[in-house]
Scaffold this active site. Structure first.
Site, PDB file in Angstrom:
ATOM      1  N   ARG A 117      34.974  31.728  37.320  1.00  0.00           N
ATOM      2  CA  ARG A 117      34.719  32.191  35.950  1.00  0.00           C
ATOM      3  C   ARG A 117      34.622  31.020  34.979  1.00  0.00           C
ATOM      4  O   ARG A 117      33.824  31.042  34.034  1.00  0.00           O
ATOM      5  CB  ARG A 117      35.815  33.189  35.528  1.00  0.00           C
ATOM      6  N   ARG A 154      27.386  43.197  52.362  1.00  0.00           N
ATOM      7  CA  ARG A 154      28.318  43.696  51.330  1.00  0.00           C
ATOM      8  C   ARG A 154      27.570  44.500  50.263  1.00  0.00           C
ATOM      9  O   ARG A 154      26.476  44.130  49.841  1.00  0.00           O
ATOM     10  CB  ARG A 154      29.087  42.507  50.726  1.00  0.00           C
ATOM     11  N   SER A 206      37.380  47.385  40.872  1.00  0.00           N
ATOM     12  CA  SER A 206      36.811  46.114  41.310  1.00  0.00           C
ATOM     13  C   SER A 206      36.623  45.182  40.122  1.00  0.00           C
ATOM     14  O   SER A 206      35.901  45.507  39.173  1.00  0.00           O
ATOM     15  CB  SER A 206      35.465  46.359  42.003  1.00  0.00           C
ATOM     16  N   ASP A 253      43.521  40.940  48.663  1.00  0.00           N
ATOM     17  CA  ASP A 253      43.132  39.804  49.508  1.00  0.00           C
ATOM     18  C   ASP A 253      44.295  39.312  50.375  1.00  0.00           C
ATOM     19  O   ASP A 253      44.093  38.498  51.285  1.00  0.00           O
ATOM     20  CB  ASP A 253      42.608  38.646  48.646  1.00  0.00           C
TER      21      ASP A 253
HETATM   22  O1  SPQ Z   1      34.312  36.432  46.284  1.00  0.00           O
HETATM   23  P1  SPQ Z   1      34.659  37.315  47.439  1.00  0.00           P
HETATM   24  O2  SPQ Z   1      33.897  36.892  48.653  1.00  0.00           O
HETATM   25  O3  SPQ Z   1      34.507  38.779  47.146  1.00  0.00           O
HETATM   26  O4  SPQ Z   1      36.219  37.035  47.761  1.00  0.00           O
HETATM   27  C1  SPQ Z   1      37.396  37.850  47.976  1.00  0.00           C
HETATM   28  C2  SPQ Z   1      38.363  36.946  48.834  1.00  0.00           C
HETATM   29  O5  SPQ Z   1      39.029  37.419  49.753  1.00  0.00           O
HETATM   30  O6  SPQ Z   1      38.450  35.779  48.490  1.00  0.00           O
HETATM   31  C3  SPQ Z   1      37.135  39.203  48.647  1.00  0.00           C
HETATM   32  F1  SPQ Z   1      36.558  39.179  49.743  1.00  0.00           F
HETATM   33  O7  SPQ Z   1      38.094  38.076  46.739  1.00  0.00           O
HETATM   34  C4  SPQ Z   1      37.614  38.916  45.687  1.00  0.00           C
HETATM   35  C5  SPQ Z   1      38.605  40.057  45.491  1.00  0.00           C
HETATM   36  O8  SPQ Z   1      38.755  40.832  46.641  1.00  0.00           O
HETATM   37  C6  SPQ Z   1      37.533  38.059  44.437  1.00  0.00           C
HETATM   38  C7  SPQ Z   1      37.489  38.846  43.177  1.00  0.00           C
HETATM   39  C8  SPQ Z   1      37.112  38.176  41.909  1.00  0.00           C
HETATM   40  O9  SPQ Z   1      37.243  36.941  41.794  1.00  0.00           O
HETATM   41  O10 SPQ Z   1      36.694  38.899  40.978  1.00  0.00           O
HETATM   42  C9  SPQ Z   1      37.842  40.169  43.127  1.00  0.00           C
HETATM   43  C10 SPQ Z   1      38.216  40.950  44.312  1.00  0.00           C
HETATM   44  O11 SPQ Z   1      37.136  41.785  44.683  1.00  0.00           O
HETATM   45  P2  SPQ Z   1      36.798  43.130  43.873  1.00  0.00           P
HETATM   46  O12 SPQ Z   1      36.172  44.006  44.870  1.00  0.00           O
HETATM   47  O13 SPQ Z   1      38.062  43.610  43.277  1.00  0.00           O
HETATM   48  O14 SPQ Z   1      35.888  42.854  42.793  1.00  0.00           O
END
Ligand code: SPQ
Length: 429
Positions: free
Chosen positions: A28, A123, A168, A316
């Site tokens: 971010r 995904r 999410s 996570d």
């Molecule tokens: O970025 P990515 O690949 O989705 O990474 C993961 C991880 O395990 O590092 C999930 F696979 O984290 C996400 C987390 O699950 C990172 C994230 C964020 O930075 O906003 C939010 C989460 O996902 P979500 O589905 O809540 O938006």
């Protein structure tokens, strides 16, 4: 494809360490700095593959970004300073880069294409492309714009009142970032609170937004102003050493300056409830993100049930919690975690398959898993399947198994924690 062999040394894990910067905050900081006016400086940036993909995408969008290890300088010219990329934007393995980038590109009056690796291609992107299309972005892609590769032509957005079906942070952030330049107000309500780094950091960049319970709202046509971000350590990375400290005999580990944002601290609540002997000290705050030092030592754990609103606060960390549960007395039940199926891998299946290879008593359910403890794990050939969190969980498991464990595709740890194996070695001496 790297194969890593690890053996328990029986001496325990001891030491005081720091973990790399928080991944969500690092992404971010680069993104918001890229659309802000002026020079944003980031210290404590995570130089893992995912966050480097974010930097590369914004460079392709015409933003000057200098990065050396954990220090980053971004020379932002506002959202209107972004330029049409000449090449396809590649997000690598990073779901966060993909979904938040789509939210930003929904604002830009030019054409872009977004791709990622094989995992990203599986995904679901519909969860962001759907609300962005309603706001006015023109998006197409595989299976009617549900999967990458995706093409997007942005601009002329209208604010939206969106009720998200999933808790999410990526959906929330994509919609808010699109709303930042839209006509009128954008409001998003989620079913349970997801991590709130976007809300906290947008404020730090001068944006006015209102967060009230599960609803966040902002007015469009807002400009961001550059700032200085110091990224605290990633609790999701620290979690591997916290569980290691609790389950490896004769261990004492202190992890300095770890982010303890309450939307992320489900792992600390769960470890406490399981009986971990853990203390939190030196709590401080920087740019509205709290951080602290966490100390843990070998503990006697008991199985618990983990469900409901706790799940988004530790989503996570479920792979490493599953390992902790194999060493806890009694039954651990993890429910309401169907989101695990759409992460870098299907993390319900991968955790169960790989831990069964080590002798764990664990079963997959529709939305989680059931684990019986305690079990004596034994060494075997296992595989991260390219998922960084599965790879690190298996490496911690190998510290307590009898015999040698060989982890295939161990290089996947570089996605979020490139120094992981070195730091694990450091704790063994
Ligand atoms: O970025 P990515 O690949 O989705 O990474 C993961 C991880 O395990 O590092 C999930 F696979 O984290 C996400 C987390 O699950 C990172 C994230 C964020 O930075 O906003 C939010 C989460 O996902 P979500 O589905 O809540 O938006």
């Amino acid at each position: 494809m790297d194969m890593m062999s690890v053996m328990a040394n029986g001496k325990g894990l001891k030491g005081v360490i720091g973990v790399p910067g928080d991944k969500s905050i690092s992404h971010r900081a680069v993104m918001f700095g890229s659309i802000a006016h002026g020079k944003t400086v980031i210290d404590g940036f995570l130089p893992g593959e995912d966050c480097l993909s974010t930097i590369e995408c914004f460079r392709q969008l015409g933003v000057k970004i200098e990065q050396e290890n954990d220090h980053v300088e971004i020379f932002g010219k506002g959202i209107k300073g972004l330029q049409e990329p000449n090449e396809i934007l590649n997000v690598g393995n990073s779901g966060t880069t993909c979904r938040l980038l789509l939210g930003m590109l929904a604002n830009t009056p030019f054409f872009s294409c977004v791709v990622g690796d094989d995992s990203i291609a599986k995904r679901p992107m519909q969860r962001v492309t759907e609300p962005l299309k309603v706001m006015g972005a023109i998006i197409d892609g595989r299976e009617q714009g549900c999967y990458t590769p995706l093409s997007i032509r942005g601009g002329n957005l209208k604010g939206i009142n969106y009720v998200s079906p999933v808790a999410s942070a990526q959906v929330k952030s994509a919609v808010l970032l699109a709303g930042l330049q839209a006509e009128g107000t954008t409001t998003l309500t989620e079913p349970m609170l997801s991590r709130d780094h976007t809300e906290r950091m947008l404020r730090a960049f001068g944006c006015h937004l209102v967060a009230d319970g599960l609803t966040v709202s902002l007015e469009g046509k807002q400009e961001l102003q550059a700032t200085h971000i110091e990224v605290p350590g990633d609790l999701s990375s620290a979690a591997f050493f916290l569980v290691a400290g609790a389950i490896v005999p004769n261990s004492h580990i202190t992890i300095k300056k770890v982010c303890i944002n309450p939307t992320r601290t489900g792992i600390l609540d769960v470890l406490k409830e399981m009986g971990a002997e853990m203390t939190i000290s030196n709590t401080k705050t920087h740019v509205s993100e709290p951080y602290a030092d966490i100390h843990i030592k070998t503990s006697s754990l008991t199985g618990i049930e983990i469900s409901g609103e706790t799940i988004p606060r530790l989503i996570d960390e479920i792979p490493i919690i599953a390992l902790a549960a194999t060493q806890a007395k009694g039954t651990t039940i993890i429910k309401d975690a169907g989101e695990l199926k759409v992460k870098e891998t299907n993390r319900i299946d991968m955790v169960v398959n790989e831990l069964v290879k080590l002798g764990a008593d664990i079963e997959a359910t529709e939305d989680g898993m059931v684990i019986q403890g305690t079990t004596n794990l034994r060494g075997n050939f296992v595989d991260s399947h390219g998922d960084h969190r599965i790879g690190m969980m298996l490496a911690i498991a190998s510290c307590i198994v009898n015999g040698e464990t060989s982890i295939d595709n161990s290089e996947s740890v570089n996605v979020s924690f490139p120094s992981f194996f070195d730091q694990l070695e450091q704790l063994k001496h």
